[in-house]
Design an enzyme around this catalytic site. Structure first.
Site, PDB file in Angstrom:
ATOM      1  N   LYS A  14      12.511  -8.397   4.276  1.00  0.00           N
ATOM      2  CA  LYS A  14      11.455  -9.140   3.568  1.00  0.00           C
ATOM      3  C   LYS A  14      10.564  -9.864   4.575  1.00  0.00           C
ATOM      4  O   LYS A  14      11.046 -10.480   5.517  1.00  0.00           O
ATOM      5  CB  LYS A  14      12.068 -10.146   2.578  1.00  0.00           C
ATOM      6  N   HIS A  57      17.158 -13.413   0.809  1.00  0.00           N
ATOM      7  CA  HIS A  57      16.706 -12.034   0.609  1.00  0.00           C
ATOM      8  C   HIS A  57      17.154 -11.155   1.771  1.00  0.00           C
ATOM      9  O   HIS A  57      17.544 -11.646   2.825  1.00  0.00           O
ATOM     10  CB  HIS A  57      15.175 -11.963   0.498  1.00  0.00           C
TER      11      HIS A  57
HETATM   12  N1  NDP Z   1       7.403  -9.503  -8.416  1.00  0.00           N
HETATM   13  C1  NDP Z   1       8.634  -9.008  -8.309  1.00  0.00           C
HETATM   14  O1  NDP Z   1       9.427  -8.977  -9.288  1.00  0.00           O
HETATM   15  C2  NDP Z   1       9.063  -8.437  -7.002  1.00  0.00           C
HETATM   16  C3  NDP Z   1       8.174  -8.446  -5.954  1.00  0.00           C
HETATM   17  N2  NDP Z   1       8.488  -7.828  -4.786  1.00  0.00           N
HETATM   18  C4  NDP Z   1       7.426  -7.800  -3.790  1.00  0.00           C
HETATM   19  O2  NDP Z   1       6.919  -6.458  -3.731  1.00  0.00           O
HETATM   20  C5  NDP Z   1       6.391  -6.221  -2.436  1.00  0.00           C
HETATM   21  C6  NDP Z   1       6.986  -4.943  -1.873  1.00  0.00           C
HETATM   22  O3  NDP Z   1       8.365  -5.101  -1.656  1.00  0.00           O
HETATM   23  P1  NDP Z   1       9.261  -3.869  -1.157  1.00  0.00           P
HETATM   24  O4  NDP Z   1       9.143  -2.723  -2.102  1.00  0.00           O
HETATM   25  O5  NDP Z   1      10.595  -4.424  -0.858  1.00  0.00           O
HETATM   26  O6  NDP Z   1       8.493  -3.506   0.231  1.00  0.00           O
HETATM   27  P2  NDP Z   1       8.414  -2.106   0.991  1.00  0.00           P
HETATM   28  O7  NDP Z   1       7.936  -2.429   2.369  1.00  0.00           O
HETATM   29  O8  NDP Z   1       9.677  -1.350   0.817  1.00  0.00           O
HETATM   30  O9  NDP Z   1       7.271  -1.314   0.199  1.00  0.00           O
HETATM   31  C7  NDP Z   1       5.916  -1.567   0.306  1.00  0.00           C
HETATM   32  C8  NDP Z   1       5.227  -0.221   0.240  1.00  0.00           C
HETATM   33  O10 NDP Z   1       3.824  -0.427   0.158  1.00  0.00           O
HETATM   34  C9  NDP Z   1       3.189   0.482   1.010  1.00  0.00           C
HETATM   35  N3  NDP Z   1       1.855   0.062   1.433  1.00  0.00           N
HETATM   36  C10 NDP Z   1       1.523  -0.896   2.328  1.00  0.00           C
HETATM   37  N4  NDP Z   1       0.196  -0.962   2.474  1.00  0.00           N
HETATM   38  C11 NDP Z   1      -0.326  -0.008   1.654  1.00  0.00           C
HETATM   39  C12 NDP Z   1      -1.646   0.407   1.376  1.00  0.00           C
HETATM   40  N5  NDP Z   1      -2.703  -0.149   1.960  1.00  0.00           N
HETATM   41  N6  NDP Z   1      -1.827   1.406   0.485  1.00  0.00           N
HETATM   42  C13 NDP Z   1      -0.763   1.984  -0.136  1.00  0.00           C
HETATM   43  N7  NDP Z   1       0.527   1.624   0.101  1.00  0.00           N
HETATM   44  C14 NDP Z   1       0.735   0.643   0.993  1.00  0.00           C
HETATM   45  C15 NDP Z   1       4.132   0.614   2.204  1.00  0.00           C
HETATM   46  O11 NDP Z   1       3.847   1.807   2.881  1.00  0.00           O
HETATM   47  P3  NDP Z   1       4.106   1.919   4.478  1.00  0.00           P
HETATM   48  O12 NDP Z   1       5.598   1.985   4.605  1.00  0.00           O
HETATM   49  O13 NDP Z   1       3.395   3.199   4.819  1.00  0.00           O
HETATM   50  O14 NDP Z   1       3.518   0.709   5.102  1.00  0.00           O
HETATM   51  C16 NDP Z   1       5.480   0.632   1.485  1.00  0.00           C
HETATM   52  O15 NDP Z   1       5.862   1.935   1.095  1.00  0.00           O
HETATM   53  C17 NDP Z   1       6.678  -7.474  -1.617  1.00  0.00           C
HETATM   54  O16 NDP Z   1       5.543  -8.320  -1.656  1.00  0.00           O
HETATM   55  C18 NDP Z   1       7.837  -8.120  -2.387  1.00  0.00           C
HETATM   56  O17 NDP Z   1       7.966  -9.482  -2.184  1.00  0.00           O
HETATM   57  C19 NDP Z   1       9.686  -7.218  -4.578  1.00  0.00           C
HETATM   58  C20 NDP Z   1      10.621  -7.202  -5.582  1.00  0.00           C
HETATM   59  C21 NDP Z   1      10.388  -7.815  -6.874  1.00  0.00           C
HETATM   60  O1  LIG Z   2      10.856  -8.957  -1.491  1.00  0.00           O
HETATM   61  C1  LIG Z   2      11.739  -8.904  -2.390  1.00  0.00           C
HETATM   62  O2  LIG Z   2      12.705  -8.126  -2.317  1.00  0.00           O
HETATM   63  C2  LIG Z   2      11.582  -9.776  -3.556  1.00  0.00           C
HETATM   64  N1  LIG Z   2      10.471 -10.462  -3.669  1.00  0.00           N
HETATM   65  C3  LIG Z   2      10.089 -11.279  -4.737  1.00  0.00           C
HETATM   66  C4  LIG Z   2       9.767 -12.675  -4.242  1.00  0.00           C
HETATM   67  O3  LIG Z   2       9.167 -12.819  -3.166  1.00  0.00           O
HETATM   68  O4  LIG Z   2      10.071 -13.639  -4.938  1.00  0.00           O
HETATM   69  C5  LIG Z   2      11.005 -11.226  -5.915  1.00  0.00           C
HETATM   70  C6  LIG Z   2      12.442 -10.900  -5.636  1.00  0.00           C
HETATM   71  O5  LIG Z   2      13.132 -12.060  -5.301  1.00  0.00           O
HETATM   72  C7  LIG Z   2      12.623  -9.798  -4.600  1.00  0.00           C
END
Ligand code: NDP
Ligand SMILES: O=C(O)C1=N[C@H](C(=O)O)C[C@H](O)C1
Length: 266
Positions: free
Chosen positions: A161, A157
């Protein structure tokens, strides 16, 4: 004359993150969905700022907001483990269906999610892509068919991450363990292991770098041969499309715990 159904109102938690932005794009283009709120953390400097126009359907305006939020039929959370508690509390307080893709949840958070399902519809998945949904089945079958082969899971990743191994890698590990009728917690091992490989172990290795969207390989090593199954994501929108599809499906369900497989199969 047929009347088009009202779009389903969707709020996004973690709206300014990488996945938050992808979700806003997908909701913008989904005729059956309407953005109800783009939620950021309490105290975020973004609260009250306009959402960039290119992330919104033409002619609509919206500002990032902190909870409490305008009522929505479903809340989509991709705020990660740091934001998950607040997302779950908000869904429970407002009686809103919750789709969560946040990975890296600890045991307490997983238990809270399970308990919430008694009051609201809940759907969590470590990976919302169609390809990984298929891969989970293939891995389970392969693990069952090759019970004595060494199973190793490698994931890569982007450098930002935070959690490791990825949620998807752990789900793939659970699928392999289920195929063999064993408990993953008893057989999981990491690449930092010492000494010879244990029979029956399921190994995890992690790579972090650059802007890799998400890559997973599950390899089964036999004597003189190897089977590899894998998935490469090159566009975050695949996860967002799956999550929005799940949200539209979940909005009309009764309280309970649902899986992505329920959406794809139903
Ligand atoms: N299930 C799936 O298909 C996938 C899952 N994911 C997962 O999604 C999650 C996020 O990934 P990603 O978008 O890359 O991460 P980012 O860090 O880009 O985004 C997370 C966001 O959440 C916000 N946040 C954190 N704490 C709070 C809170 N208490 N209240 C409101 N907002 C909050 C952060 O704000 P701030 O910057 O202000 O802290 C940030 O904008 C991870 O756990 C990742 O593994 C990712 C891709 C696919
Ligand atoms: O953090 C990410 O970007 C992603 N997180 C998910 C995971 O933890 O499996 C899904 C995807 O691979 C992207």
């Amino acid at each position: 004359m047929t009347v088009a159904p009202e779009p389903i109102s969707v709020a996004v938690f973690g709206a300014a993150g990488r996945m938050g932005e992808a979700l806003l794009r997908v909701i913008r283009d989904a005729p059956r969905a309407r953005l109800a709120a783009a939620l950021v953390r309490d105290g975020s400097p973004l609260a009250g700022q306009p959402v960039p126009a290119h992330l919104l359907a033409g002619g609509t305006g919206a500002a990032y907001a902190a909870a409490p939020f305008a009522p929505a039929q479903v809340l989509i959370d991709f705020a990660g483990p740091q934001g998950f508690d607040a997302a779950l509390a908000l869904a429970l307080r407002t009686g809103t269906a919750l789709v969560s893709g946040s990975t890296g949840l600890d045991a307490r958070q997983q238990a809270a999610l399970a308990a919430a399902a008694e009051r609201i519809p809940v759907l969590w998945s470590a990976n919302f892509s169609l390809g990984v949904a298929l891969l989970l089945h293939l891995v389970r079958q392969a693990a069952a068919a090759l019970p004595d082969w060494d199973c190793e899971i490698v994931e890569a990743h982007h450098r930002h991450k935070r959690d490791a191994p990825s949620g998807t890698a752990l789900s793939l590990g659970h699928a392999a363990a289920a195929g063999r009728g064993v408990d993953l917690d008893r057989v999981a091992t990491t690449s930092a292991r010492e000494g010879e490989r244990r029979d029956g172990a399921i190994g995890f290795a992690v790579v972090r770098g650059g802007d890799v969207v998400g890559e997973h390989t599950v390899a089964f090593y036999g004597a003189g041969e190897r089977v590899e199954l894998g998935h490469r994501a090159t566009d975050r929108d695949i996860f967002a499309r799956g999550a929005v599809r799940a949200a539209l499906w979940l909005a009309r369900r009764s309280p309970g715990r649902y899986a992505l497989q329920d959406v794809l199969g139903g």
